[in-house]
Motif scaffolding. Structure first.
Motif, PDB file in Angstrom:
ATOM      1  N   THR A  98     -33.859   1.032  29.328  1.00 25.09           N
ATOM      2  CA  THR A  98     -33.494  -0.377  29.302  1.00 25.09           C
ATOM      3  C   THR A  98     -34.750  -1.228  29.188  1.00 25.09           C
ATOM      4  N   MET A  99     -34.558  -2.450  28.733  1.00 23.23           N
ATOM      5  CA  MET A  99     -35.624  -3.439  28.698  1.00 23.23           C
ATOM      6  C   MET A  99     -35.042  -4.773  29.150  1.00 23.23           C
ATOM      7  N   HIS A 100     -35.862  -5.574  29.804  1.00 21.92           N
ATOM      8  CA  HIS A 100     -35.528  -6.955  30.135  1.00 21.92           C
ATOM      9  C   HIS A 100     -36.832  -7.662  30.452  1.00 21.92           C
ATOM     10  N   GLY A 101     -36.752  -8.968  30.674  1.00 21.85           N
ATOM     11  CA  GLY A 101     -37.970  -9.694  30.994  1.00 21.85           C
ATOM     12  C   GLY A 101     -37.780 -11.184  30.931  1.00 21.85           C
ATOM     13  N   SER A 102     -38.875 -11.878  30.573  1.00 24.73           N
ATOM     14  CA  SER A 102     -38.816 -13.335  30.476  1.00 24.73           C
ATOM     15  C   SER A 102     -39.927 -13.848  29.571  1.00 24.73           C
ATOM     16  N   TYR A 103     -39.705 -15.061  29.067  1.00 31.07           N
ATOM     17  CA  TYR A 103     -40.713 -15.787  28.292  1.00 31.07           C
ATOM     18  C   TYR A 103     -41.109 -17.012  29.099  1.00 31.07           C
ATOM     19  N   LEU A 104     -42.400 -17.271  29.186  1.00 33.60           N
ATOM     20  CA  LEU A 104     -42.861 -18.512  29.802  1.00 33.60           C
ATOM     21  C   LEU A 104     -42.822 -19.575  28.711  1.00 33.60           C
ATOM     22  N   MET A 105     -41.993 -20.581  28.928  1.00 31.98           N
ATOM     23  CA  MET A 105     -41.796 -21.653  27.959  1.00 31.98           C
ATOM     24  C   MET A 105     -42.389 -22.948  28.511  1.00 31.98           C
ATOM     25  N   GLN A 106     -42.814 -23.819  27.586  1.00 29.66           N
ATOM     26  CA  GLN A 106     -43.338 -25.123  27.996  1.00 29.66           C
ATOM     27  C   GLN A 106     -42.693 -26.222  27.159  1.00 29.66           C
ATOM     28  N   ARG A 107     -42.243 -27.256  27.836  1.00 31.34           N
ATOM     29  CA  ARG A 107     -41.656 -28.419  27.156  1.00 31.34           C
ATOM     30  C   ARG A 107     -42.775 -29.374  26.714  1.00 31.34           C
ATOM     31  N   GLU A 108     -42.418 -30.331  25.886  1.00 33.88           N
ATOM     32  CA  GLU A 108     -43.376 -31.328  25.387  1.00 33.88           C
ATOM     33  C   GLU A 108     -44.066 -32.078  26.512  1.00 33.88           C
ATOM     34  N   ASN A 109     -43.361 -32.309  27.627  1.00 36.98           N
ATOM     35  CA  ASN A 109     -43.936 -33.058  28.748  1.00 36.98           C
ATOM     36  C   ASN A 109     -44.803 -32.186  29.664  1.00 36.98           C
ATOM     37  N   GLY A 110     -44.977 -30.910  29.299  1.00 34.66           N
ATOM     38  CA  GLY A 110     -45.820 -30.001  30.082  1.00 34.66           C
ATOM     39  C   GLY A 110     -45.059 -29.177  31.103  1.00 34.66           C
ATOM     40  N   ALA A 111     -43.797 -29.505  31.341  1.00 35.35           N
ATOM     41  CA  ALA A 111     -42.993 -28.737  32.301  1.00 35.35           C
ATOM     42  C   ALA A 111     -42.785 -27.321  31.782  1.00 35.35           C
ATOM     43  N   ARG A 112     -42.922 -26.356  32.668  1.00 34.31           N
ATOM     44  CA  ARG A 112     -42.774 -24.940  32.300  1.00 34.31           C
ATOM     45  C   ARG A 112     -41.585 -24.313  33.005  1.00 34.31           C
ATOM     46  N   PHE A 113     -41.012 -23.299  32.362  1.00 36.06           N
ATOM     47  CA  PHE A 113     -39.926 -22.537  32.963  1.00 36.06           C
ATOM     48  C   PHE A 113     -39.909 -21.149  32.335  1.00 36.06           C
ATOM     49  N   HIS A 114     -39.237 -20.217  33.005  1.00 39.47           N
ATOM     50  CA  HIS A 114     -39.104 -18.851  32.507  1.00 39.47           C
ATOM     51  C   HIS A 114     -37.722 -18.681  31.886  1.00 39.47           C
ATOM     52  N   ALA A 115     -37.684 -18.386  30.596  1.00 42.99           N
ATOM     53  CA  ALA A 115     -36.426 -18.101  29.904  1.00 42.99           C
ATOM     54  C   ALA A 115     -36.142 -16.609  30.038  1.00 42.99           C
ATOM     55  N   GLN A 116     -34.982 -16.286  30.541  1.00 47.24           N
ATOM     56  CA  GLN A 116     -34.612 -14.888  30.781  1.00 47.24           C
ATOM     57  C   GLN A 116     -34.377 -14.145  29.467  1.00 47.24           C
ATOM     58  N   ILE A 117     -34.924 -12.941  29.392  1.00 44.89           N
ATOM     59  CA  ILE A 117     -34.599 -11.996  28.321  1.00 44.89           C
ATOM     60  C   ILE A 117     -33.564 -11.054  28.931  1.00 44.89           C
ATOM     61  N   PRO A 118     -32.356 -10.990  28.361  1.00 39.72           N
ATOM     62  CA  PRO A 118     -31.306 -10.186  28.989  1.00 39.72           C
ATOM     63  C   PRO A 118     -31.663  -8.700  29.017  1.00 39.72           C
ATOM     64  N   ARG A 119     -31.165  -8.011  30.036  1.00 41.25           N
ATOM     65  CA  ARG A 119     -31.333  -6.553  30.082  1.00 41.25           C
ATOM     66  C   ARG A 119     -30.508  -5.958  28.939  1.00 41.25           C
ATOM     67  N   PHE A 120     -31.153  -5.099  28.148  1.00 35.91           N
ATOM     68  CA  PHE A 120     -30.428  -4.438  27.070  1.00 35.91           C
ATOM     69  C   PHE A 120     -30.700  -2.945  27.109  1.00 35.91           C
ATOM     70  N   HIS A 121     -29.733  -2.189  26.613  1.00 35.89           N
ATOM     71  CA  HIS A 121     -29.784  -0.735  26.664  1.00 35.89           C
ATOM     72  C   HIS A 121     -30.325  -0.167  25.362  1.00 35.89           C
ATOM     73  N   LEU A 122     -31.135   0.858  25.505  1.00 33.02           N
ATOM     74  CA  LEU A 122     -31.659   1.616  24.377  1.00 33.02           C
ATOM     75  C   LEU A 122     -31.084   3.023  24.487  1.00 33.02           C
ATOM     76  N   ARG A 123     -30.349   3.440  23.465  1.00 37.95           N
ATOM     77  CA  ARG A 123     -29.739   4.779  23.493  1.00 37.95           C
ATOM     78  C   ARG A 123     -29.913   5.425  22.122  1.00 37.95           C
ATOM     79  N   ALA A 124     -30.526   6.580  22.093  1.00 41.97           N
ATOM     80  CA  ALA A 124     -30.716   7.288  20.836  1.00 41.97           C
ATOM     81  C   ALA A 124     -29.366   7.590  20.210  1.00 41.97           C
ATOM     82  N   LEU A 125     -29.274   7.332  18.938  1.00 42.20           N
ATOM     83  CA  LEU A 125     -28.083   7.593  18.139  1.00 42.20           C
ATOM     84  C   LEU A 125     -26.884   6.732  18.513  1.00 42.20           C
ATOM     85  N   ALA A 126     -27.067   5.736  19.402  1.00 34.92           N
ATOM     86  CA  ALA A 126     -25.931   4.926  19.829  1.00 34.92           C
ATOM     87  C   ALA A 126     -26.057   3.463  19.427  1.00 34.92           C
ATOM     88  N   ASN A 127     -27.276   2.984  19.197  1.00 38.43           N
ATOM     89  CA  ASN A 127     -27.457   1.557  18.873  1.00 38.43           C
ATOM     90  C   ASN A 127     -27.226   1.310  17.396  1.00 38.43           C
TER      91      ASN A 127
END
Length: 127
Positions: A98-127
Motif C-alpha cells: 500500500t501507499m499513502h501520504g500527503s502533500y504540503l500545499m500553500q495558498r496565495e496568502n501563505g497559509a499552508r495545509f497538508h492535502a491527504q493522499i488516499p491509501r491505495f493498494h498495489l497488487r501484482a496482476l490485479a491493478n
C-alpha cells in the motif's frame, strides 16, 4: 484502473495504480507499479504543492517513508478550478503493498495545509 480519492480543504487527490508486468521480475522479487496522480483545486484560491511525503508498506509489513520537495522535480501551482497530473512508480519486493501520504500545499496568502493522499493498494496482476 481503479481510482482512489481524498479531498482536503477543497483539494482533491486521485490516484490510479497499475501493475507493470513487463518491468517486473517475479523470481527476483521485483514488482513494479506505476501510479497516476491527479490533484484538483476546487477552492477559490491558487495553491502550490511544496513537498510530498509517502508512506510505502510492502506485503511483509516493512514501511518506507519518502519525503522531498515537489513531485517529479516540480512544485506546481494550481489555479482555482485547475489540476495537475503526473505519473510515477514504485518497486516492491512483494506481490502487494500500500501507499499513502500527503502533500504540503500553500495558498496565495501563505497559509499552508497538508492535502491527504488516499491509501491505495498495489497488487501484482490485479491493478
Amino acid at each position: 484502473m481503479f481510482s482512489y480519492d481524498a479531498t482536503t480543504e477543497a483539494v482533491t487527490v486521485s490516484v490510479r495504480p497499475a501493475y507493470l508486468d513487463d518491468q517486473s521480475d517475479v523470481l527476483a522479487g521485483r514488482f513494479v507499479f506505476a501510479y497516476v496522480v491527479r490533484i484538483e483545486n476546487g477552492g477559490a484560491d491558487e495553491v502550490q504543492l511544496l513537498r510530498r511525503r509517502w508512506v510505502i508498506t510492502d506485503g511483509r509489513g516493512h514501511v518506507q517513508e519518502v519525503e522531498g520537495a515537489g513531485v517529479v522535480g516540480q512544485q506546481p501551482t494550481i489555479a482555482p478550478g485547475g489540476d495537475h497530473e503526473y505519473q510515477s512508480f514504485c518497486v516492491l519486493p512483494t506481490f502487494e503493498g500500500t501507499m499513502h501520504g500527503s502533500y504540503l500545499m500553500q495558498r496565495e496568502n501563505g497559509a499552508r495545509f497538508h492535502a491527504q493522499i488516499p491509501r491505495f493498494h498495489l497488487r501484482a496482476l490485479a491493478n
